[in-house]
Design an enzyme around this catalytic site. Structure first.
Site, PDB file in Angstrom:
ATOM      1  N   ARG A 156      36.781  38.042  38.764  1.00 17.64           N
ATOM      2  CA  ARG A 156      36.453  37.432  39.042  1.00 17.64           C
ATOM      3  C   ARG A 156      38.023  36.693  39.163  1.00 17.64           C
ATOM      4  NH1 ARG A 156      39.833  33.644  36.646  1.00 17.64           N
ATOM      5  NH2 ARG A 156      40.606  34.502  35.177  1.00 17.64           N
ATOM      6  N   ASP A 157      39.686  37.243  38.755  1.00 18.54           N
ATOM      7  CA  ASP A 157      40.736  36.338  38.833  1.00 18.54           C
ATOM      8  C   ASP A 157      40.751  37.256  40.270  1.00 18.54           C
ATOM      9  OD1 ASP A 157      43.202  36.546  38.724  1.00 18.54           O
ATOM     10  OD2 ASP A 157      43.996  36.513  37.083  1.00 18.54           O
ATOM     11  N   HIS A 167      48.671  38.759  30.198  1.00 19.42           N
ATOM     12  CA  HIS A 167      47.774  39.768  31.599  1.00 19.42           C
ATOM     13  C   HIS A 167      49.350  38.820  32.527  1.00 19.42           C
ATOM     14  CE1 HIS A 167      44.985  37.581  34.428  1.00 19.42           C
ATOM     15  NE2 HIS A 167      46.259  36.961  35.151  1.00 19.42           N
ATOM     16  N   HIS A 190      50.723  39.780  35.692  1.00 16.87           N
ATOM     17  CA  HIS A 190      51.070  39.803  37.518  1.00 16.87           C
ATOM     18  C   HIS A 190      52.202  40.740  38.030  1.00 16.87           C
ATOM     19  CE1 HIS A 190      48.258  36.033  37.999  1.00 16.87           C
ATOM     20  NE2 HIS A 190      47.745  36.920  38.159  1.00 16.87           N
ATOM     21  N   CYS A 207      47.357  33.402  41.912  1.00 18.17           N
ATOM     22  CA  CYS A 207      46.905  32.042  41.870  1.00 18.17           C
ATOM     23  C   CYS A 207      46.439  31.177  42.991  1.00 18.17           C
ATOM     24  CB  CYS A 207      47.380  31.746  40.651  1.00 18.17           C
ATOM     25  SG  CYS A 207      47.122  30.519  40.370  1.00 18.17           S
ATOM     26  N   ASN A 224      47.449  40.604  39.649  1.00 16.02           N
ATOM     27  CA  ASN A 224      47.199  41.147  39.508  1.00 16.02           C
ATOM     28  C   ASN A 224      48.454  42.527  39.171  1.00 16.02           C
ATOM     29  OD1 ASN A 224      46.312  39.175  37.353  1.00 16.02           O
ATOM     30  ND2 ASN A 224      45.204  39.451  39.196  1.00 16.02           N
TER      31      ASN A 224
HETATM   32 ZN    ZN Z   1      45.896  37.134  37.340  1.00 18.83          ZN
END
Ligand code: ZN
Length: 307
Positions: free
Chosen positions: A17-18, A210, A212, A243, A252
């Protein structure tokens, strides 16, 4: 000797997803193939889809087909991000195991990302959580820009903690996670946020983080958080991600790199690193370029060169 680290750490895979939402659109069968491959590595949770409007984030179009096409492995929790009621209903109809809702603590980033003030986002999270709880589906609230914002700069840890408290108290979410959307977390900033969360009575052994790796402090951030008792981290296979609304926020932390370090520290993740490296290679094939994971290139430190 390193003391006081958690015995086990949950790594939550966010690549499908991300990661993939920032790539050119990948065919649905390939998204399914990546999730199925990741499901076989021992990962406990996979962020598999996002039920956003296909025009808003075209690479996430067809998330219902993805959720229905994957082979559910018992013990793996398949999570999906939802931006609104429509998305929540669609995700619940696909029987996702967990719903994720996001708000940005930064006023500017929240407006750019979801066109709401942070307070309006809290109200929305209350409604979406009610909806999910009616279906007995747990909800995690993700507070993004929790370590800084590309538009606003530093974000006060107290402000982040106050919103975390508000979301817990008003929405009754089942979990909290804090996102380094702009890649501005450093070990110092992480420590300051953990202090602020503790001050408002949040048990940091229950939160997720979370990170990066925008400024190469991703693993150091995880290390510091583990020393404080945090035991849940997001990571993306190969280091996919970024993002679109945070200029310069790339990548990430890579799942391979995180699992490698955490296991070496003596905490169990339940993840098989060799299988994970195979998934990293698959991810590189899907996006058609080399990904930033270091362990994907070098292998684990125990790898020996055959003479
Ligand atoms: Zn992320």
């Amino acid at each position: 000797m390193l003391a006081d680290l958690p015995n086990s750490v949950e790594i939550r895979e966010v690549g499908p997803r991300d990661g993939l939402q920032n790539e050119d659109t990948i065919p649905i069968d390939q998204r399914i193939a990546l999730i199925d491959a990741l499901s076989g590595t021992g990962l406990a949770a996979i962020e598999a889809a996002s039920f956003v409007h296909p025009k808003a984030i075209p690479p996430m179009a067809g998330s219902a087909e993805v959720m229905r096409g994957i082979t559910r492995v018992p013990g793996v929790r398949y999570r999906a991000l939802v931006p609104n009621e429509r998305g929540a209903l669609d995700a619940l109809a696909c029987d996702v195991d967990e719903i994720e809702v996001v708000m940005s603590v930064s006023e500017t980033h929240n407006y750019k990302n979801i066109k709401m003030s942070p307070d309006e986002s809290v109200s929305q999270i209350v409604e979406l959580t009610d909806l999910a709880h009616q279906e007995k589906t747990p909800v995690e609230a993700i507070l993004s820009t929790a370590f800084g914002c590309a538009y606003e700069g530093d974000i006060s840890p107290r402000r982040v903690a106050q919103y975390a408290r508000k979301v817990l108290d008003e929405a009754g979410v089942d979990g909290l996670s804090f996102g380094d959307t702009s890649g501005m977390a450093t070990p110092r900033v992480v420590s300051e946020l953990l202090d602020a969360l503790t001050d408002v009575g949040i048990n940091i052994s229950e939160i997720g983080l979370h990170f990066h790796n925008t400024r190469n402090t991703g693993l150091a951030n995880i290390m510091v958080a583990m020393q404080r008792g945090v035991s849940r981290f997001d990571a993306a296979i190969g280091g996919l991600g970024g993002c679109p609304y945070s200029p310069g926020a790339t990548g990430n932390v890579a799942t391979e790199d995180v699992v490698h370090m955490v296991e070496d520290l003596g905490a169990t993740t339940g993840v098989d690193l060799d299988s994970l490296i195979d998934c990293g290679q698959l991810a590189e094939q899907l996006v058609g370029r080399q990904l930033p994971s270091q362990v994907l290139r070098s292998g684990p430190r125990t790898r020996t060169v055959t003479p």
